[in-house]
Motif scaffolding. Structure first.
Motif, PDB file in Angstrom:
ATOM      1  N   LEU A 266     -34.387  44.140  11.077  1.00 59.26           N
ATOM      2  CA  LEU A 266     -35.348  43.538  10.144  1.00 59.26           C
ATOM      3  C   LEU A 266     -35.767  42.137  10.577  1.00 59.26           C
ATOM      4  CD1 LEU A 266     -33.688  44.497   6.741  1.00 59.26           C
ATOM      5  CD2 LEU A 266     -35.532  45.688   7.916  1.00 59.26           C
ATOM      6  N   GLY A 267     -34.953  41.504  11.433  1.00 52.37           N
ATOM      7  CA  GLY A 267     -35.240  40.148  11.899  1.00 52.37           C
ATOM      8  C   GLY A 267     -34.978  39.093  10.846  1.00 52.37           C
ATOM      9  N   ARG A 268     -34.106  39.382   9.905  1.00 45.95           N
ATOM     10  CA  ARG A 268     -33.797  38.418   8.842  1.00 45.95           C
ATOM     11  C   ARG A 268     -32.387  38.660   8.297  1.00 45.95           C
ATOM     12  NH1 ARG A 268     -34.354  40.611   3.591  1.00 45.95           N
ATOM     13  NH2 ARG A 268     -35.279  42.680   3.620  1.00 45.95           N
ATOM     14  N   THR A 269     -31.976  37.760   7.432  1.00 47.89           N
ATOM     15  CA  THR A 269     -30.669  37.874   6.794  1.00 47.89           C
ATOM     16  C   THR A 269     -30.804  38.686   5.514  1.00 47.89           C
ATOM     17  OG1 THR A 269     -30.065  35.702   7.649  1.00 47.89           O
ATOM     18  CG2 THR A 269     -28.748  36.535   5.844  1.00 47.89           C
ATOM     19  N   VAL A 270     -29.843  39.575   5.267  1.00 48.25           N
ATOM     20  CA  VAL A 270     -29.832  40.353   4.033  1.00 48.25           C
ATOM     21  C   VAL A 270     -28.583  39.990   3.243  1.00 48.25           C
ATOM     22  CG1 VAL A 270     -31.179  42.279   4.910  1.00 48.25           C
ATOM     23  CG2 VAL A 270     -28.736  42.315   5.179  1.00 48.25           C
ATOM     24  N   ARG A 271     -28.734  39.917   1.934  1.00 50.36           N
ATOM     25  CA  ARG A 271     -27.611  39.610   1.053  1.00 50.36           C
ATOM     26  C   ARG A 271     -27.272  40.884   0.303  1.00 50.36           C
ATOM     27  NH1 ARG A 271     -26.891  36.824  -4.283  1.00 50.36           N
ATOM     28  NH2 ARG A 271     -24.872  35.807  -4.119  1.00 50.36           N
ATOM     29  N   LEU A 272     -26.027  41.345   0.456  1.00 52.17           N
ATOM     30  CA  LEU A 272     -25.613  42.600  -0.148  1.00 52.17           C
ATOM     31  C   LEU A 272     -24.468  42.375  -1.120  1.00 52.17           C
ATOM     32  CD1 LEU A 272     -25.549  44.810   3.062  1.00 52.17           C
ATOM     33  CD2 LEU A 272     -27.322  44.745   1.320  1.00 52.17           C
TER      34      LEU A 272
ATOM     35  N   PRO B  92      -7.094  50.642 -24.154  1.00 55.91           N
ATOM     36  CA  PRO B  92      -8.136  50.777 -23.132  1.00 55.91           C
ATOM     37  C   PRO B  92      -8.176  49.579 -22.193  1.00 55.91           C
ATOM     38  CG  PRO B  92      -9.097  50.592 -25.326  1.00 55.91           C
ATOM     39  CD  PRO B  92      -7.632  50.566 -25.496  1.00 55.91           C
ATOM     40  N   ARG B  93      -8.537  49.840 -20.959  1.00 53.66           N
ATOM     41  CA  ARG B  93      -8.734  48.791 -19.976  1.00 53.66           C
ATOM     42  C   ARG B  93      -9.824  49.208 -19.013  1.00 53.66           C
ATOM     43  NH1 ARG B  93      -4.741  48.106 -15.078  1.00 53.66           N
ATOM     44  NH2 ARG B  93      -6.671  47.249 -14.329  1.00 53.66           N
ATOM     45  N   ARG B  94     -10.210  48.300 -18.155  1.00 49.36           N
ATOM     46  CA  ARG B  94     -11.298  48.539 -17.216  1.00 49.36           C
ATOM     47  C   ARG B  94     -10.800  48.254 -15.799  1.00 49.36           C
ATOM     48  NH1 ARG B  94     -17.341  46.336 -17.815  1.00 49.36           N
ATOM     49  NH2 ARG B  94     -17.726  45.979 -15.636  1.00 49.36           N
ATOM     50  N   PHE B  95     -11.030  49.187 -14.898  1.00 49.75           N
ATOM     51  CA  PHE B  95     -10.681  49.011 -13.492  1.00 49.75           C
ATOM     52  C   PHE B  95     -11.947  48.576 -12.758  1.00 49.75           C
ATOM     53  CE2 PHE B  95      -7.496  52.040 -14.898  1.00 49.75           C
ATOM     54  CZ  PHE B  95      -6.346  51.550 -14.304  1.00 49.75           C
ATOM     55  N   SER B  96     -12.002  47.327 -12.324  1.00 49.64           N
ATOM     56  CA  SER B  96     -13.186  46.808 -11.643  1.00 49.64           C
ATOM     57  C   SER B  96     -13.012  46.885 -10.133  1.00 49.64           C
ATOM     58  CB  SER B  96     -13.425  45.349 -12.027  1.00 49.64           C
ATOM     59  OG  SER B  96     -13.667  45.250 -13.406  1.00 49.64           O
ATOM     60  N   PRO B  97     -14.069  47.258  -9.400  1.00 43.66           N
ATOM     61  CA  PRO B  97     -13.973  47.243  -7.935  1.00 43.66           C
ATOM     62  C   PRO B  97     -13.974  45.805  -7.424  1.00 43.66           C
ATOM     63  CG  PRO B  97     -16.175  47.841  -8.608  1.00 43.66           C
ATOM     64  CD  PRO B  97     -15.354  47.741  -9.855  1.00 43.66           C
ATOM     65  N   ASN B  98     -13.469  45.618  -6.221  1.00 42.28           N
ATOM     66  CA  ASN B  98     -13.405  44.295  -5.598  1.00 42.28           C
ATOM     67  C   ASN B  98     -14.781  43.972  -5.009  1.00 42.28           C
ATOM     68  OD1 ASN B  98     -12.705  41.970  -4.329  1.00 42.28           O
ATOM     69  ND2 ASN B  98     -11.304  42.896  -2.865  1.00 42.28           N
ATOM     70  N   ILE B  99     -15.664  43.409  -5.838  1.00 40.99           N
ATOM     71  CA  ILE B  99     -17.049  43.158  -5.454  1.00 40.99           C
ATOM     72  C   ILE B  99     -17.180  41.782  -4.798  1.00 40.99           C
ATOM     73  CG2 ILE B  99     -19.380  42.810  -6.361  1.00 40.99           C
ATOM     74  CD1 ILE B  99     -18.569  45.705  -6.360  1.00 40.99           C
ATOM     75  N   GLN B 100     -17.875  41.752  -3.666  1.00 37.11           N
ATOM     76  CA  GLN B 100     -18.127  40.518  -2.920  1.00 37.11           C
ATOM     77  C   GLN B 100     -19.634  40.431  -2.643  1.00 37.11           C
ATOM     78  OE1 GLN B 100     -15.300  38.748  -1.732  1.00 37.11           O
ATOM     79  NE2 GLN B 100     -14.069  40.246  -2.818  1.00 37.11           N
ATOM     80  N   HIS B 101     -20.123  39.209  -2.483  1.00 38.99           N
ATOM     81  CA  HIS B 101     -21.502  38.988  -2.046  1.00 38.99           C
ATOM     82  C   HIS B 101     -21.444  38.520  -0.599  1.00 38.99           C
ATOM     83  CE1 HIS B 101     -23.124  39.489  -6.040  1.00 38.99           C
ATOM     84  NE2 HIS B 101     -22.207  38.667  -6.494  1.00 38.99           N
ATOM     85  N   LYS B 102     -22.077  39.267   0.294  1.00 43.54           N
ATOM     86  CA  LYS B 102     -22.020  38.945   1.721  1.00 43.54           C
ATOM     87  C   LYS B 102     -23.430  38.859   2.286  1.00 43.54           C
ATOM     88  CE  LYS B 102     -18.775  39.558   4.250  1.00 43.54           C
ATOM     89  NZ  LYS B 102     -17.889  38.665   4.958  1.00 43.54           N
ATOM     90  N   LYS B 103     -23.600  37.942   3.246  1.00 40.70           N
ATOM     91  CA  LYS B 103     -24.859  37.821   3.974  1.00 40.70           C
ATOM     92  C   LYS B 103     -24.636  38.322   5.388  1.00 40.70           C
ATOM     93  CE  LYS B 103     -26.731  33.733   1.738  1.00 40.70           C
ATOM     94  NZ  LYS B 103     -27.118  32.338   1.968  1.00 40.70           N
ATOM     95  N   TYR B 104     -25.544  39.168   5.855  1.00 43.12           N
ATOM     96  CA  TYR B 104     -25.502  39.688   7.218  1.00 43.12           C
ATOM     97  C   TYR B 104     -26.869  39.477   7.851  1.00 43.12           C
ATOM     98  CZ  TYR B 104     -21.242  42.315   6.098  1.00 43.12           C
ATOM     99  OH  TYR B 104     -19.971  42.673   5.732  1.00 43.12           O
ATOM    100  N   PHE B 105     -26.880  39.204   9.143  1.00 46.64           N
ATOM    101  CA  PHE B 105     -28.142  39.152   9.870  1.00 46.64           C
ATOM    102  C   PHE B 105     -28.435  40.545  10.398  1.00 46.64           C
ATOM    103  CE2 PHE B 105     -30.720  38.691  13.689  1.00 46.64           C
ATOM    104  CZ  PHE B 105     -31.807  38.032  13.139  1.00 46.64           C
ATOM    105  N   ALA B 106     -29.564  41.107   9.996  1.00 50.13           N
ATOM    106  CA  ALA B 106     -29.960  42.444  10.432  1.00 50.13           C
ATOM    107  C   ALA B 106     -31.015  42.304  11.532  1.00 50.13           C
ATOM    108  CB  ALA B 106     -30.522  43.237   9.270  1.00 50.13           C
TER     109      ALA B 106
END
Length: 78
Positions: A43-49, A26-40
């Motif tokens: 909303l008038g603020r930065t969001v971290r996704l 057995p093995r696990r296939f992980s998605p390429n997950i990143q943490h990104k900040k965008y200015f929306a």
């Protein structure tokens, strides 16, 4: 921390390594997950996704405002 893309919903999947002699482990296939900040601007603020690489490309194509509105409509915390 969950490995889940907030835009596409991509999560780790299970699979198997198959050796030359066809033994399966057995093995696990992980998605390429990143943490990104965008200015929306809407909303008038930065969001971290938490995004997969495909989710980043979707934001580049459609724009951060459209994606944020979709996330809020789904009831996801932004």
């Amino acid at each position: 921390m969950t490995q889940r893309c907030q835009v596409t919903g991509a999560e780790p999947r299970m699979g198997r390594n198959v050796s030359h002699s066809h033994r399966r482990t057995p093995r696990r296939f992980s998605p390429n997950i990143q943490h990104k900040k965008y200015f929306a601007p809407s909303l008038g603020r930065t969001v971290r996704l938490t995004l997969s690489a495909k989710g980043i490309k979707i934001i580049d194509r459609r724009g951060i405002d459209a994606v944020v509105q979709e996330l809020l409509a789904r009831g996801e915390k932004v």
